[in-house]
Design an enzyme around this catalytic site. Structure first.
Site, mmCIF file in Angstrom:
data_model
loop_
_atom_site.group_PDB
_atom_site.id
_atom_site.type_symbol
_atom_site.label_atom_id
_atom_site.label_comp_id
_atom_site.label_asym_id
_atom_site.label_seq_id
_atom_site.Cartn_x
_atom_site.Cartn_y
_atom_site.Cartn_z
ATOM 1 N N SER A 146 0.828 -1.197 0.000
ATOM 2 C CA SER A 146 0.000 0.000 0.000
ATOM 3 C C SER A 146 0.868 1.255 0.000
ATOM 4 O O SER A 146 1.679 1.454 -0.888
ATOM 5 C CB SER A 146 -0.968 -0.038 1.191
ATOM 6 O OG SER A 146 -1.904 1.006 1.109
ATOM 7 N N ASP A 301 -3.122 6.182 -3.950
ATOM 8 C CA ASP A 301 -1.930 5.574 -3.371
ATOM 9 C C ASP A 301 -1.402 4.488 -4.313
ATOM 10 O O ASP A 301 -2.028 4.190 -5.335
ATOM 11 C CB ASP A 301 -2.223 5.051 -1.963
ATOM 12 C CG ASP A 301 -3.127 3.840 -1.932
ATOM 13 O OD1 ASP A 301 -3.821 3.583 -2.934
ATOM 14 O OD2 ASP A 301 -3.167 3.150 -0.901
ATOM 15 N N ASP A 303 -1.256 1.229 -4.623
ATOM 16 C CA ASP A 303 -2.070 0.113 -5.100
ATOM 17 C C ASP A 303 -3.501 0.533 -5.411
ATOM 18 O O ASP A 303 -4.361 -0.298 -5.678
ATOM 19 C CB ASP A 303 -2.047 -1.051 -4.115
ATOM 20 C CG ASP A 303 -2.754 -0.752 -2.807
ATOM 21 O OD1 ASP A 303 -2.626 0.389 -2.323
ATOM 22 O OD2 ASP A 303 -3.425 -1.642 -2.258
ATOM 23 N N ASP A 305 -6.126 1.754 -3.848
ATOM 24 C CA ASP A 305 -7.350 1.505 -3.083
ATOM 25 C C ASP A 305 -7.747 2.717 -2.238
ATOM 26 O O ASP A 305 -8.844 2.755 -1.692
ATOM 27 C CB ASP A 305 -7.250 0.240 -2.223
ATOM 28 C CG ASP A 305 -6.146 0.282 -1.186
ATOM 29 O OD1 ASP A 305 -5.367 1.260 -1.151
ATOM 30 O OD2 ASP A 305 -6.044 -0.676 -0.387
#
Length: 572
Positions: A146, A301, A303, A305
């Site tokens: 993340s 961000d 990734d 999400d």
């Protein structure tokens, strides 16, 4: 086996990866770092694992990945129907070793004759969630850390519903992982053999197209007379293509990308943290926004999400909205454009540390609010439950910049949120308002809610002990008052007990057990403490509501000061 014995096991293994062996030799003169790398196994928690890259059982490397996938393979063979044929979908982000870890996961699955669907290039986490459902796979794996610093990577597990594995599923997988005694001995098939016999299938464009078609279903209004200017930054991550395609297909053509942050970069070299929660991540977007006179700035961000949004304020500059603010705006916008029948049996789902303003907004439209523990996995679980009840998912969000609109994904989705936030900003622009002005209207109607979060980072073995000591002290010696206000109730999610102090009543908390303490004050203000499940941090969350912005800021400050004094006292 002591950590020194484990080091010897690794260094004496003649088949160990050369790169890891070299890194291990470099650590021989740094005993503290060597011990931290080997003193325990990297924790496989309720959603997977996350850690620093490097050699050792407490680090992310091909052997800890293999061990995790071995446990997952054994679990789905026993618990998922036709697991080998249905297979596992694997996606990965832009971090160091992400693609290598994805291939290692496929190799271990292949040793079990389980098919692996691997994306040919990096993809967002929400697309992985969608792909598991779209391909009817038995499970999913996302290689990501993340918004953690560049030296981290991680491994997240998804169930056949496309959500992060439930607590029961995680416990069973963890049990399988813990039974594996030697991570260096886990079998991994050859990549070429798997490709030749159909056990490793590379995927991409077809799934992307299906996701984009589903993305159209979250549109509330036709974007006619579109005059919105957007600046977008993927912060060196995975969102670039899908966000741009999603915006284009609903009519946004004035989109300017922060080119310095458009390409994947495992160092995240233009930001101190690739986290849209951190305002510094928007510095380049703000600069470009000023040049093109943008109405809205959006940032995802690595990734993809989480979504951050900044909008014009009255001082010819941009203000970054909090996750609570953006989530509440999206909720109100969507509910206000639904007919009463569409909201029937509707549910807002939020976490226990997310603003109570969402509850007030939902209630004004006749929509119920459900609370879950922190973590979007619990929101995904509720959506799954709704398939067998008469309830309808309308919106889900959490304070940490995570939102879900369409349940074709079962995790937070920054691509959905980017498209929805742009549509909402376009709507309010037509009404002559910015998103900040729309937010002010909600404050006038529902009250001036204000939230805050403080995070204390305590790394390593000593840090773990300090975090445990803080939680134990708060639990054993609860606050009698905060900010000059009496504590009305204490919620201990580890014991599942709510203690109503002013009424001398104890109630059960009908949520899974978790190491969390929450204090509700006499005016409805609240404070919540929880150790992070993915980072070496303990977090303190705050929420207040008064009749004015100034009063809320003052009350929040007083409560935070009391908490800080207590933290300083505990940590010395």
């Amino acid at each position: 086996m002591s950590w020194k014995d484990t080091v010897k096991k690794w260094t004496s293994n003649t088949a160990i990866d050369d790169k890891l062996l070299g890194q291990l030799k470099d650590l021989t003169n740094n005993e503290k770092e060597l011990e931290d790398s080997f003193y325990k196994n990297l924790s496989f928690g309720t959603g997977g694992m996350r850690g620093i890259l490097g050699p050792g059982t407490n680090r992310m490397n091909i052997y800890t990945i293999r061990k995790a996938v071995e446990g997952l393979s054994e679990y789905i063979e026993e618990n998922a129907a036709n697991a080998r044929e249905r297979g596992v979908v694997i996606a990965y982000d832009s971090r160091y070793m992400s693609q290598e870890f994805a291939v290692e996961a496929a190799r271990v699955l292949g040793a079990h004759n389980i098919r692996a669907y691997v994306f040919e290039s990096l993809r967002p986490t929400p697309l992985l969630s969608f792909s598991v459902r779209y391909l009817h796979a038995a499970a999913g794996i996302m290689i990501t850390a993340s918004h953690n610093p560049p030296e981290y990577n991680g491994f997240k597990v998804y169930n056949e519903d496309g959500g992060q594995v439930s607590l029961n599923e995680a416990a069973a997988i963890i049990d399988k992982v813990n039974q594996i005694e030697d991570e260096l001995a886990v079998e991994a098939a050859e990549q070429a053999d798997l490709e030749n016999n159909g056990l490793l299938e590379w995927i991409g464009e077809k799934v992307d197209h299906a996701y984009l078609q589903a993305l159209k279903t979250i549109q509330v209004q036709e974007n006619t007379d579109n005059d919105l200017t957007i600046v977008f930054t993927p912060l060196h991550g995975t969102a670039h293509d899908l966000v741009l395609q999603g915006l284009e297909q609903v009519g946004f053509d004035k989109v300017h990308v922060v080119e310095e942050q458009a390409k994947p970069d495992p160092e995240f070299s233009t930001v101190s943290s690739p986290n849209p929660e951190e305002h510094q991540a928007f510095e380049m977007a703000i600069e470009l926004g000023g040049q093109v006179d943008a109405d809205i700035l959006i940032g995802t961000d690595p990734d993809a999400d989480r979504l951050g949004v900044a909008v014009k304020n009255g001082n010819d500059s941009y203000q970054v909205l909090t996750g609570n603010q953006l989530g509440t705006l999206l909720l109100d916008y969507r509910l206000s454009h639904m007919e009463e029948d569409e909201r029937k049996n509707g549910q807002l789902i939020k976490t226990i540390v997310t603003t109570e303003m969402g509850r007030a907004v939902a209630s004004s439209y006749g929509v119920n609010t459900m609370d879950t523990l922190t973590g979007f996995k619990f929101i995904g679980e509720k959506i799954k439950q709704f398939e067998t009840t008469n309830e309808q998912f309308l919106f889900g969000y959490e304070e940490s910049y995570g939102y879900l609109i369409g349940p074709f994904v079962r995790d937070k989705d920054a691509v959905q949120a980017a498209v929805a936030a742009s549509e909402m900003a376009n709507h309010w622009k037509k009404q002559g308002k910015t998103l900040l002005e729309a937010l002010d209207t909600l404050y006038e109607k529902h009250g001036h809610y204000l939230e805050g979060m403080k995070s204390l980072t305590l790394k390593g073995k000593d840090g773990e002990e300090k975090i445990a000591n803080i939680m134990a002290d708060i639990r054993e010696n609860p606050f009698p008052s905060l900010g000059g206000l009496q504590v009305r109730s204490v919620e201990d999610y580890q014991s599942s007990i709510r203690n109503l102090l002013t009424e001398d009543v104890r109630e059960d908390i009908i949520l899974p057990k978790e190491n969390v303490m929450k204090f509700i004050l006499e005016d409805g203000s609240w404070v919540c403490f929880r150790p992070s499940g993915t980072e070496p941090k303990i977090k303190s969350y705050f929420g207040v509501k008064t009749d004015s912005a100034e009063a809320s800021e003052k009350q929040l400050s007083k409560i935070q000061q009391d908490v800080q004094q207590r933290m300083d006292k505990i940590t010395g």
